[in-house]
Design a protein around this motif. Structure first.
Motif, PDB file in Angstrom:
ATOM      1  N   LYS A  79       0.806  -1.230   0.000  1.00 15.31           N
ATOM      2  CA  LYS A  79       0.000   0.000   0.000  1.00 15.31           C
ATOM      3  C   LYS A  79       0.835   1.275   0.000  1.00 15.31           C
ATOM      4  CE  LYS A  79      -3.877  -2.100   2.554  1.00 15.31           C
ATOM      5  NZ  LYS A  79      -3.335  -3.463   2.599  1.00 15.31           N
ATOM      6  N   SER A  80       2.094   1.193   0.407  1.00 13.06           N
ATOM      7  CA  SER A  80       2.863   2.410   0.691  1.00 13.06           C
ATOM      8  C   SER A  80       3.179   3.255  -0.538  1.00 13.06           C
ATOM      9  CB  SER A  80       4.176   2.041   1.394  1.00 13.06           C
ATOM     10  OG  SER A  80       5.010   1.268   0.543  1.00 13.06           O
ATOM     11  N   ILE A 110       8.317   2.384  -4.659  1.00 17.67           N
ATOM     12  CA  ILE A 110       7.972   1.355  -5.639  1.00 17.67           C
ATOM     13  C   ILE A 110       8.792   0.087  -5.465  1.00 17.67           C
ATOM     14  CG2 ILE A 110       7.145   3.029  -7.331  1.00 17.67           C
ATOM     15  CD1 ILE A 110       9.768   2.627  -8.871  1.00 17.67           C
ATOM     16  N   LYS A 111       9.907   0.160  -4.747  1.00 13.29           N
ATOM     17  CA  LYS A 111      10.709  -1.048  -4.518  1.00 13.29           C
ATOM     18  C   LYS A 111       9.950  -2.084  -3.710  1.00 13.29           C
ATOM     19  CE  LYS A 111      13.103   0.894  -0.465  1.00 13.29           C
ATOM     20  NZ  LYS A 111      12.555   2.267  -0.619  1.00 13.29           N
ATOM     21  N   PHE A 112       8.865  -1.673  -3.048  1.00 10.31           N
ATOM     22  CA  PHE A 112       8.079  -2.621  -2.258  1.00 10.31           C
ATOM     23  C   PHE A 112       6.929  -3.238  -3.049  1.00 10.31           C
ATOM     24  CE2 PHE A 112      10.095  -0.201   1.228  1.00 10.31           C
ATOM     25  CZ  PHE A 112      10.712  -1.276   1.862  1.00 10.31           C
ATOM     26  N   THR A 113       6.862  -2.965  -4.337  1.00  6.15           N
ATOM     27  CA  THR A 113       5.945  -3.714  -5.202  1.00  6.15           C
ATOM     28  C   THR A 113       6.720  -4.181  -6.418  1.00  6.15           C
ATOM     29  OG1 THR A 113       3.924  -3.665  -6.541  1.00  6.15           O
ATOM     30  CG2 THR A 113       5.026  -1.550  -6.182  1.00  6.15           C
ATOM     31  N   PHE A 160      12.856  -9.476 -12.212  1.00  9.05           N
ATOM     32  CA  PHE A 160      12.542  -8.821 -13.482  1.00  9.05           C
ATOM     33  C   PHE A 160      12.156  -7.360 -13.260  1.00  9.05           C
ATOM     34  CE2 PHE A 160       9.541  -7.557 -16.787  1.00  9.05           C
ATOM     35  CZ  PHE A 160      10.113  -8.040 -17.961  1.00  9.05           C
ATOM     36  N   THR A 161      11.266  -7.127 -12.312  1.00 11.98           N
ATOM     37  CA  THR A 161      10.745  -5.774 -12.099  1.00 11.98           C
ATOM     38  C   THR A 161      11.797  -4.845 -11.519  1.00 11.98           C
ATOM     39  OG1 THR A 161       8.535  -6.709 -11.778  1.00 11.98           O
ATOM     40  CG2 THR A 161       8.879  -4.455 -11.037  1.00 11.98           C
ATOM     41  N   MET A 162      12.611  -5.345 -10.577  1.00 17.64           N
ATOM     42  CA  MET A 162      13.679  -4.501 -10.035  1.00 17.64           C
ATOM     43  C   MET A 162      14.675  -4.115 -11.127  1.00 17.64           C
ATOM     44  SD  MET A 162      14.990  -2.839  -7.502  1.00 17.64           S
ATOM     45  CE  MET A 162      14.519  -3.466  -5.869  1.00 17.64           C
ATOM     46  N   GLU A 163      15.018  -5.054 -11.989  1.00 19.76           N
ATOM     47  CA  GLU A 163      15.924  -4.717 -13.093  1.00 19.76           C
ATOM     48  C   GLU A 163      15.296  -3.650 -13.994  1.00 19.76           C
ATOM     49  OE1 GLU A 163      18.406  -6.699 -16.833  1.00 19.76           O
ATOM     50  OE2 GLU A 163      17.306  -8.004 -15.456  1.00 19.76           O
ATOM     51  N   ALA A 164      14.000  -3.787 -14.249  1.00 18.73           N
ATOM     52  CA  ALA A 164      13.315  -2.782 -15.076  1.00 18.73           C
ATOM     53  C   ALA A 164      13.345  -1.411 -14.406  1.00 18.73           C
ATOM     54  CB  ALA A 164      11.876  -3.222 -15.341  1.00 18.73           C
ATOM     55  N   TYR A 165      13.077  -1.365 -13.093  1.00 12.90           N
ATOM     56  CA  TYR A 165      13.141  -0.088 -12.378  1.00 12.90           C
ATOM     57  C   TYR A 165      14.523   0.553 -12.521  1.00 12.90           C
ATOM     58  CZ  TYR A 165       8.854  -1.214  -9.665  1.00 12.90           C
ATOM     59  OH  TYR A 165       7.574  -1.511  -9.256  1.00 12.90           O
ATOM     60  N   LEU A 166      15.567  -0.261 -12.371  1.00 13.63           N
ATOM     61  CA  LEU A 166      16.925   0.265 -12.374  1.00 13.63           C
ATOM     62  C   LEU A 166      17.361   0.738 -13.759  1.00 13.63           C
ATOM     63  CD1 LEU A 166      18.611  -2.347 -10.013  1.00 13.63           C
ATOM     64  CD2 LEU A 166      18.236   0.078  -9.525  1.00 13.63           C
ATOM     65  N   ARG A 167      16.874   0.067 -14.798  1.00 15.11           N
ATOM     66  CA  ARG A 167      17.296   0.414 -16.159  1.00 15.11           C
ATOM     67  C   ARG A 167      16.372   1.439 -16.826  1.00 15.11           C
ATOM     68  NH1 ARG A 167      21.358  -2.886 -17.663  1.00 15.11           N
ATOM     69  NH2 ARG A 167      21.488  -5.017 -16.850  1.00 15.11           N
ATOM     70  N   VAL A 195      17.300  -2.992   1.479  1.00 16.29           N
ATOM     71  CA  VAL A 195      16.301  -3.141   2.539  1.00 16.29           C
ATOM     72  C   VAL A 195      15.189  -4.088   2.097  1.00 16.29           C
ATOM     73  CG1 VAL A 195      14.431  -1.919   3.734  1.00 16.29           C
ATOM     74  CG2 VAL A 195      16.731  -0.950   3.696  1.00 16.29           C
ATOM     75  N   ARG A 196      14.817  -3.997   0.829  1.00 17.58           N
ATOM     76  CA  ARG A 196      13.660  -4.759   0.344  1.00 17.58           C
ATOM     77  C   ARG A 196      13.854  -6.275   0.483  1.00 17.58           C
ATOM     78  NH1 ARG A 196      10.929  -8.683  -2.711  1.00 17.58           N
ATOM     79  NH2 ARG A 196       8.876  -7.886  -3.214  1.00 17.58           N
ATOM     80  N   PRO A 197      14.907  -6.886  -0.069  1.00 21.96           N
ATOM     81  CA  PRO A 197      15.032  -8.345   0.114  1.00 21.96           C
ATOM     82  C   PRO A 197      15.246  -8.762   1.559  1.00 21.96           C
ATOM     83  CG  PRO A 197      16.962  -7.444  -1.025  1.00 21.96           C
ATOM     84  CD  PRO A 197      15.928  -6.370  -1.001  1.00 21.96           C
TER      85      PRO A 197
END
Length: 406
Positions: free
Chosen positions: A135-136, A152-155, A186-193, A252-254
């Motif tokens: 929700k954050s 967004i790192k928490f979703t 997959f999503t974290m890599e997309a966020y970073l790139r 922090v996320r993992p």
């Protein structure tokens, strides 16, 4: 006749998805985005409950282009998603789970957001049906943000809108060796790139449905798979983000979402063999990635539990978990003119346990919850400055006669 490129390819990977699939497909048909701007690639991953037949019936009646692929079971969600991605022709790709559903305006709003801002990833607000989604990150619509300056790192689920050219340019696909957490990678890599990420927070784009038949993918799999997932995500962050505060904030996320739950209430129910195995699986992760920069971003009970894991002290960890299970409130201990608050969880101040007091020190966001604590930026600055000066003086060589070299 030239067929116009669709705006969005909806990729649906489906395994034993009945009867949830019926409402999922209905939500695709109900999209306000013109059917001519939409295509569906649906992959039946070896279902035996009528999922494949339902998809073919949908393809026969739907007004948008629909391709159905039926294949032998691949064992996880990565395979079907990769098949769908390889066949996609839309400018954007959206990964829709077969037991979930879209809000009617979801795709129209997300495409408009991406086109308006030129962003490579768009998140749409998620609500849960018999499930509790993150929700954050939905507090405010963000035209353009990144993974460092938002939550967004928490979703990290795959249910986002991705620019297809962006995915192809970076050769991105889902890791088929992972049985869980493949979407986080997959999503974290997309966020970073990504060249920017957008957040649609003022409209519910996605309904996350909790299944009642026990077949929810996120509810299956052994604890060892969770460590596999954490290891993969931490390794990705190590490769793509240099050491320092930016990596720490993402790490922090993992630690919080994947590792820490293995050392929560379930640890008390685990037998000694499982406890020992969990400690062994965690050891290389703690040695490689646990540091003060990560620790200071956690609440005291979170930091304390992970610190005990890092120190390989399951005996002390059990004491802390029993304390938390009993819903006992830790005694607040105020120091330094009430500008430092320590929470006296088990073994605070114990020489025998050897846990430094700093592990129990509440950061300002947590300390504010306790009456009597004073947030004094000036005093905190002066105290920190004084510590730095003392450290420098201690490091200076001493001349004959006892004076420090200047």
């Amino acid at each position: 006749m030239t067929v116009a490129q669709p705006d969005v390819t909806v990729v649906i990977g489906a395994y034993e998805a009945m009867p949830y699939l019926v409402e999922c497909l209905a939500s695709v048909e109900a999209q306000t985005l013109d059917a001519a701007r939409l295509e569906v690639i649906a992959v039946d991953d070896g279902s035996r409950d009528g999922t494949g037949e339902c998809l073919e019936e949908f393809a026969a009646r739907a007004h948008m282009a629909v391709t159905v692929v039926r294949q032998e079971n691949s064992g996880g969600p990565s395979g079907p998603r990769n098949v769908g991605l390889s066949k996609a022709t839309g400018r954007y790709v959206f990964f829709l789970d077969a037991d979930d559903r879209l809000g009617p305006e979801a795709l129209e709003r997300m495409v408009a957001m991406a086109d308006r801002n030129g962003t490579d990833v768009v998140l749409g607000r998620v609500e849960g049906i018999n499930r509790n989604p993150p929700k954050s990150m939905w507090g405010k619509t963000l035209e353009r943000t990144d993974v460092y300056s938002s939550n967004i790192k928490f979703t990290l689920s795959a249910q986002k809108l991705f620019r297809r050219e962006f995915l192809e340019r970076h050769g991105m696909s889902f890791d088929e060796s992972l049985w869980t957490g493949e979407d986080a990678l997959f999503t974290m890599e997309a966020y970073l790139r990504a060249d920017g990420v957008s957040v649609v927070a003022d409209y519910t784009c996605y309904y996350l449905v909790g299944r009642t038949d026990g077949k929810q993918v996120t509810k299956t799999g052994s604890y060892t798979l969770r460590f596999d997932s954490a290891r993969a995500l931490m390794g990705l962050l190590e490769r793509l983000v240099p050491p320092g505060p930016k990596r720490d904030v993402l790490m922090v996320r993992p630690f919080l979402v994947t590792v820490l739950p293995q050392f929560g209430p379930v640890f008390l129910r685990n037998d000694e063999d499982i406890r020992r195995t969990k400690m062994e699986l965690a050891e290389p992760l703690m040695a490689a990635y646990w540091n003060e920069g990560v620790a200071q971003r956690l609440r005291v009970h979170e930091r304390l539990r992970l610190e005990l894991v890092a120190r390989r002290r399951p005996d002390l960890l059990v004491d802390v978990l029993e304390f938390i299970k009993a819903k006992t409130a830790p005694t607040p201990v105020l120091k330094k003119r009430k500008t430092q608050l320590y929470l006296a969880y088990p073994h605070y101040g114990s020489r025998e346990a050897g846990i430094p007091d700093r592990v129990y020190l509440a950061e300002p966001r947590e300390a504010r919850e306790f009456p009597g604590w004073r947030d004094d930026p000036t005093e905190n600055f002066l105290r920190g400055f004084t510590r730095k000066v003392r450290r420098r003086l201690r490091r200076r060589p001493v001349r004959p006669g006892g004076t420090a070299a200047v």
